[in-house]
Design an enzyme around this catalytic site. Sequence first.
Site, PDB file in Angstrom:
ATOM      1  CB  CYS A  79     -39.067 -45.366  28.186  1.00 46.67           C
ATOM      2  SG  CYS A  79     -41.264 -45.723  28.279  1.00 46.67           S
ATOM      3  CG  HIS A 170     -38.490 -46.265  23.883  1.00 53.24           C
ATOM      4  ND1 HIS A 170     -37.724 -47.036  24.266  1.00 53.24           N
ATOM      5  CD2 HIS A 170     -39.446 -46.349  24.174  1.00 53.24           C
ATOM      6  CE1 HIS A 170     -38.823 -47.514  25.065  1.00 53.24           C
ATOM      7  NE2 HIS A 170     -39.840 -47.553  25.297  1.00 53.24           N
ATOM      8  CD  GLU A 172     -34.242 -46.747  23.242  1.00 49.06           C
ATOM      9  OE1 GLU A 172     -34.209 -45.643  23.490  1.00 49.06           O
ATOM     10  OE2 GLU A 172     -35.213 -47.760  23.701  1.00 49.06           O
TER      11      GLU A 172
HETATM   12  N1  GLN Z   1     -45.342 -48.494  31.078  1.00 52.05           N
HETATM   13  C1  GLN Z   1     -43.587 -48.708  30.810  1.00 52.05           C
HETATM   14  C2  GLN Z   1     -43.291 -48.499  33.021  1.00 52.05           C
HETATM   15  O1  GLN Z   1     -44.459 -48.332  32.669  1.00 52.05           O
HETATM   16  C3  GLN Z   1     -42.708 -48.287  29.862  1.00 52.05           C
HETATM   17  C4  GLN Z   1     -43.048 -48.331  29.273  1.00 52.05           C
HETATM   18  C5  GLN Z   1     -41.751 -48.403  28.210  1.00 52.05           C
HETATM   19  O2  GLN Z   1     -40.523 -48.396  28.970  1.00 52.05           O
HETATM   20  N2  GLN Z   1     -41.713 -48.406  26.753  1.00 52.05           N
HETATM   21  O3  GLN Z   1     -42.775 -49.835  33.335  1.00 52.05           O
END
Ligand code: GLN
Length: 192
Positions: A79, A170, A172
């Site tokens: 992410c 995610h 994890e």
């Molecule tokens: N929206 C976050 C970003 O732009 C990422 C979201 C996440 O890691 N769950 O950094």
Amino acid sequence: MRIGVLAVQGAFAEHIAKLNGMGVDCIELRQRADLEQCFDGLILPGGESTVQGKLLRELQMFEPLRDRIGQGLPVLATCAGLILLAQRIADDETVWLGTLPVCVRRNAYGRQLGSFHTEAQMEGIGTVPMTFIRAPYVESLFGADTQILARVDGRIVAVQYGNQIGVAFHPELDEDDRIHEMFLRLCRQNSA
Ligand code: GLN
């Protein structure tokens, strides 16, 4: 086998809990000196990429991390971690580590669909659960060496380039361990 988990912000504790549950030792990377310890792979967790990127700069962890990734240290970036690795961020001039030749789009599913859970095929693994939280997706790949590992609704949500695995979701947070196992296989091959 020991894994370094970037622990300046975000969902690092969940990665550590999962890896410990799989019998793997972790160290938390909180400051520059932590990078001098030995570790065979790196996790860049989810969270807020802008905050993480700025902290990496302030803590002077940026260049040593980029160098180690460039030298082939295996990375699992989830992410916000994927955003940190990307060579480009759509509609944004910012580049953080820039070691993964892809363009990502942040917060790409709109407000309504900010968070959702699904299952999809992951190359070489099979169907895996995927939890998305204000996630990015990969909009384009630069060059032919980046492999697409998964798509959801036609959008690329997981890629691999050499020893770097980037996923928009995610792993994890789900019970399934197969994505972490895939990463640990890379770490073992790399340190063999
Ligand atoms: N929206 C976050 C970003 O732009 C990422 C979201 C996440 O890691 N769950 O950094």
